[in-house]
Design a protein around this motif. Structure first.
Motif, PDB file in Angstrom:
ATOM      1  N   ASP A  81       0.826  -1.204   0.000  1.00  0.00           N
ATOM      2  CA  ASP A  81       0.000   0.000   0.000  1.00  0.00           C
ATOM      3  C   ASP A  81       0.864   1.259   0.000  1.00  0.00           C
ATOM      4  N   ASN A  82       1.970   1.241   0.731  1.00  0.00           N
ATOM      5  CA  ASN A  82       2.857   2.408   0.808  1.00  0.00           C
ATOM      6  C   ASN A  82       3.669   2.597  -0.470  1.00  0.00           C
ATOM      7  N   ALA A  83       4.096   1.493  -1.074  1.00  0.00           N
ATOM      8  CA  ALA A  83       4.974   1.559  -2.246  1.00  0.00           C
ATOM      9  C   ALA A  83       4.482   0.572  -3.303  1.00  0.00           C
ATOM     10  N   PRO A  84       3.383   0.909  -3.968  1.00  0.00           N
ATOM     11  CA  PRO A  84       2.813  -0.021  -4.956  1.00  0.00           C
ATOM     12  C   PRO A  84       3.603  -0.040  -6.254  1.00  0.00           C
ATOM     13  N   TRP A  85       3.492  -1.151  -6.965  1.00  0.00           N
ATOM     14  CA  TRP A  85       4.031  -1.236  -8.316  1.00  0.00           C
ATOM     15  C   TRP A  85       3.005  -0.700  -9.313  1.00  0.00           C
ATOM     16  N   THR A  86       3.470   0.059 -10.274  1.00  0.00           N
ATOM     17  CA  THR A  86       2.650   0.465 -11.412  1.00  0.00           C
ATOM     18  C   THR A  86       3.155  -0.296 -12.617  1.00  0.00           C
ATOM     19  N   VAL A  87       2.310  -1.157 -13.161  1.00  0.00           N
ATOM     20  CA  VAL A  87       2.684  -1.982 -14.310  1.00  0.00           C
ATOM     21  C   VAL A  87       2.247  -1.280 -15.589  1.00  0.00           C
ATOM     22  N   VAL A  88       3.143  -1.267 -16.570  1.00  0.00           N
ATOM     23  CA  VAL A  88       2.887  -0.590 -17.843  1.00  0.00           C
ATOM     24  C   VAL A  88       3.107  -1.584 -18.972  1.00  0.00           C
ATOM     25  N   ARG A  89       2.070  -1.829 -19.766  1.00  0.00           N
ATOM     26  CA  ARG A  89       2.238  -2.650 -20.958  1.00  0.00           C
ATOM     27  C   ARG A  89       2.987  -1.824 -21.996  1.00  0.00           C
ATOM     28  N   ALA A  90       4.171  -2.290 -22.366  1.00  0.00           N
ATOM     29  CA  ALA A  90       5.109  -1.421 -23.088  1.00  0.00           C
ATOM     30  C   ALA A  90       5.501  -1.927 -24.469  1.00  0.00           C
ATOM     31  N   ASN A  91       4.698  -2.795 -25.072  1.00  0.00           N
ATOM     32  CA  ASN A  91       4.994  -3.180 -26.459  1.00  0.00           C
ATOM     33  C   ASN A  91       4.980  -1.975 -27.387  1.00  0.00           C
ATOM     34  N   ASP A  92       4.137  -1.001 -27.082  1.00  0.00           N
ATOM     35  CA  ASP A  92       4.141   0.276 -27.803  1.00  0.00           C
ATOM     36  C   ASP A  92       4.785   1.310 -26.887  1.00  0.00           C
ATOM     37  N   LYS A  93       6.002   1.706 -27.228  1.00  0.00           N
ATOM     38  CA  LYS A  93       6.737   2.649 -26.384  1.00  0.00           C
ATOM     39  C   LYS A  93       6.004   3.984 -26.241  1.00  0.00           C
ATOM     40  N   ARG A  94       5.315   4.399 -27.283  1.00  0.00           N
ATOM     41  CA  ARG A  94       4.639   5.703 -27.243  1.00  0.00           C
ATOM     42  C   ARG A  94       3.541   5.718 -26.190  1.00  0.00           C
TER      43      ARG A  94
END
Length: 296
Positions: free
Chosen positions: A240-253
Motif C-alpha cells: 500500500d505504501n509503495a505499490p508497483w505500477t505496471v505498464v504494458r510497453a509493447n508500444d513505447k509511445r
C-alpha cells in the motif's frame, strides 16, 4: 562484433512452439517479424500514431516543467524506479521525462555492477547515495530490484541473499515514503517476440549495439525464470505504501505517455492542467499484477 553468426543461435519455446533465433543473422526470422504488438498480452495491434503521440507528449512535458518549478519552490522530492526485462523501454521513458526539464534538478541514475567496496556494504547503500535532495527528481534506470530478478536468475546472488532482500525491501521503502519523498515504481512489461525484435534491432544498428550485452544473449533462454521472479516480486513487494505500477510497453509511445500522466496525477503542483494531462489508459497502465499475463 562477432564474426561467426552461428555461434549464438538458440532454440526458444514460445507459445508451445520451438523456434530457432540467431541474434547475429541480419535477417529477422519471419515468425518474429510477423508478430504484432498484441503478442504478450498487449491490447493494441498497432502503434499510437506518431503525430498524436508528439502532440500529447508536448502537452505533458509542459506540465512536467510546471511540476519541476513547483518542486523547486516547495522543496519536494521525487524518485521513480524503472524496471522490466531488457529492452522494455526504460531508457526511452526516462528520456521522455527528462527531455525539457532543468538538468540541474533532474537526474537519471544507471549504476554499473557493484565495485569490491560496494559488494562489502549494506546492499541498499550505493543506491541511497543517489537519493534526491530538496527540489530534485531522480529517475533510476534499474535499481535495488536487480536482486529480485536479474541477480537470482543469472546466479549473481545466493538464494539466502535473495530471500533476505525480499524480506527487507518493504521496510526499506516504507522509510522512503515516510520521509515524504514522492516514490514511484514502474514495471515495463513486454512480450517475448517484442523483446527479440528489439534485441535484433540493437545488434544490427551501429548506434544501438552498445545496448546489447553478452548477458542479454545469455538471458534469452531464461524467459520463464524471469517471469517467475517477476511474479514473486509483485506478490511480495507490491504494498500500500509503495505499490508497483505496471505498464504494458509493447508500444513505447503509449507507455511513455501513461507513465508521465500517472506521475503528474500524483503531484499537486500550481496551474495544473488536467485536460492537458488527459485520461490514463487502463489497458496500458495499472496497479500491481493486474495487467500481467501468466505467459508474458
Amino acid at each position: 562484433m562477432p564474426t561467426n553468426h552461428l555461434s549464438r543461435a538458440v532454440i526458444l519455446e514460445i507459445s508451445g512452439k520451438k523456434h530457432r533465433f540467431d541474434i547475429d543473422d541480419p535477417v529477422l526470422p519471419n515468425w518474429v517479424d510477423k508478430a504484432d504488438l498484441a503478442s504478450g498480452g498487449f491490447p493494441y495491434k498497432n502503434k499510437l500514431d506518431e503525430d498524436k503521440y508528439e502532440q500529447a507528449l508536448r502537452l505533458l512535458q509542459i506540465e512536467l516543467v510546471k511540476a519541476q518549478f513547483w518542486m523547486k519552490h516547495t522543496g519536494k522530492r521525487l524518485m521513480a524506479l524503472f524496471e522490466g526485462r531488457d529492452a522494455a523501454g526504460k531508457d526511452g521513458a526516462i528520456s521522455a521525462i527528462q527531455a525539457n526539464m532543468n538538468p540541474r534538478y533532474t537526474r537519471a541514475v544507471a549504476l554499473d555492477k557493484p565495485t569490491t567496496t560496494e559488494t562489502g556494504q549494506w546492499y541498499f547503500q550505493r543506491y541511497v547515495e543517489h537519493f534526491p535532495t530538496s527540489g530534485e527528481i531522480v529517475l533510476f534506470n534499474r535499481s535495488w530490484y536487480n536482486r529480485a530478478v536479474v541477480e537470482p536468475v543469472m546466479g549473481f546472488c545466493t538464494e539466502k541473499q535473495y530471500k533476505a532482500f525480499m524480506e527487507a525491501v518493504p521496510h526499506f521503502e516504507n522509510l522512503i515514503v515516510d520521509e515524504g519523498i514522492y516514490f514511484f515504481k514502474f514495471w515495463l512489461d513486454i512480450g517475448q517476440e517484442m523483446q527479440l525484435k528489439r534485441f535484433h534491432e540493437r545488434r544490427h544498428d551501429p548506434l544501438k549495439i552498445w545496448k546489447l550485452s553478452d548477458m542479454d544473449i545469455a538471458a534469452l533462454k531464461k524467459w520463464d525464470d524471469y517471469t517467475d521472479r517477476r511474479d514473486a516480486l509483485m506478490e511480495k513487494t507490491h504494498t500500500d505504501n509503495a505499490p508497483w505500477t505496471v505498464v504494458r510497453a509493447n508500444d513505447k509511445r503509449r507507455a511513455r505517455l501513461n507513465i508521465i500522466q500517472h506521475m503528474l496525477n500524483a503531484l499537486d503542483y500550481d496551474d495544473k492542467d488536467k485536460q492537458a494531462i488527459g485520461e490514463i489508459d487502463n489497458d496500458i497502465l495499472g496497479r500491481g499484477s493486474d495487467l500481467l499475463k501468466s505467459n508474458a
